[in-house]
Design a protein around this motif. Structure first.
Motif, short mmCIF file in Angstrom:
data_model
loop_
_atom_site.label_atom_id
_atom_site.label_comp_id
_atom_site.label_asym_id
_atom_site.label_seq_id
_atom_site.Cartn_x
_atom_site.Cartn_y
_atom_site.Cartn_z
N PHE A 32 1.08 -1.47 -0.33
CA PHE A 32 0.60 0.55 0.36
C PHE A 32 0.88 1.11 0.05
O PHE A 32 0.64 2.58 -0.58
N ASN A 35 3.01 2.06 -3.50
CA ASN A 35 1.15 2.38 -4.07
C ASN A 35 2.14 1.73 -5.05
O ASN A 35 1.95 1.38 -6.95
N SER A 37 0.57 -0.46 -7.49
CA SER A 37 -1.06 -0.73 -8.48
C SER A 37 -0.87 -2.00 -9.25
O SER A 37 -2.38 -2.56 -9.15
N SER A 45 -4.76 -5.23 -0.10
CA SER A 45 -3.78 -4.46 0.65
C SER A 45 -4.21 -3.31 1.32
O SER A 45 -4.11 -2.57 2.42
N SER A 46 -4.72 -2.79 0.26
CA SER A 46 -5.64 -1.10 0.40
C SER A 46 -6.63 -1.75 1.73
O SER A 46 -7.33 -0.57 2.38
N MET A 73 -3.97 7.29 2.65
CA MET A 73 -5.72 7.13 2.59
C MET A 73 -6.15 7.33 1.44
O MET A 73 -7.45 7.89 0.73
#
Length: 104
Positions: A32, A35, A37, A45-46, A73
């Motif tokens: 996270f 980042n 992605s 994870s987010s 977040m």
């Protein structure tokens, strides 16, 4: 006060030194914070981080960790509901809140 970069370095160091279960506690937070992605576990994870932010019981000394995560977040526009991941993560979601004890 710790920065995001400080936290990433700390998590990487903890991942290298701990056993599998504790290693798993750190990994979603690292994914996270970096980042990542494209990582296959990015949304999971987010969701774990979102669960942590909403449910972790923190002491004053854990506040820095919470604030770094919350700030990131809040900046992301992810439409994730951590309840969609309950029972699908390698550890129960509640176990991920124990990361604060490991980081102390």
């Amino acid at each position: 006060m710790y920065t995001k970069e400080d936290l990433i370095c700390r998590l990487k160091r903890e991942i290298q030194t701990h056993s599998t279960e504790r290693h798993e506690r750190f990994l979603p937070f690292l994914i996270f914070l970096e980042n990542q992605s494209c990582h296959q576990r990015f949304f999971e994870s987010s969701a774990i981080v979102q669960y942590f932010i909403k449910n972790a019981i923190l002491s004053q000394q854990d506040e820095w960790f919470y604030m770094v995560l919350k700030k990131i977040m809040d900046c992301q526009n992810l439409k994730i509901d951590y309840r969609d991941y309950m029972g699908k993560t390698p550890l129960p979601l509640a176990d991920y809140t124990k990361i604060v004890y490991d980081l102390r």
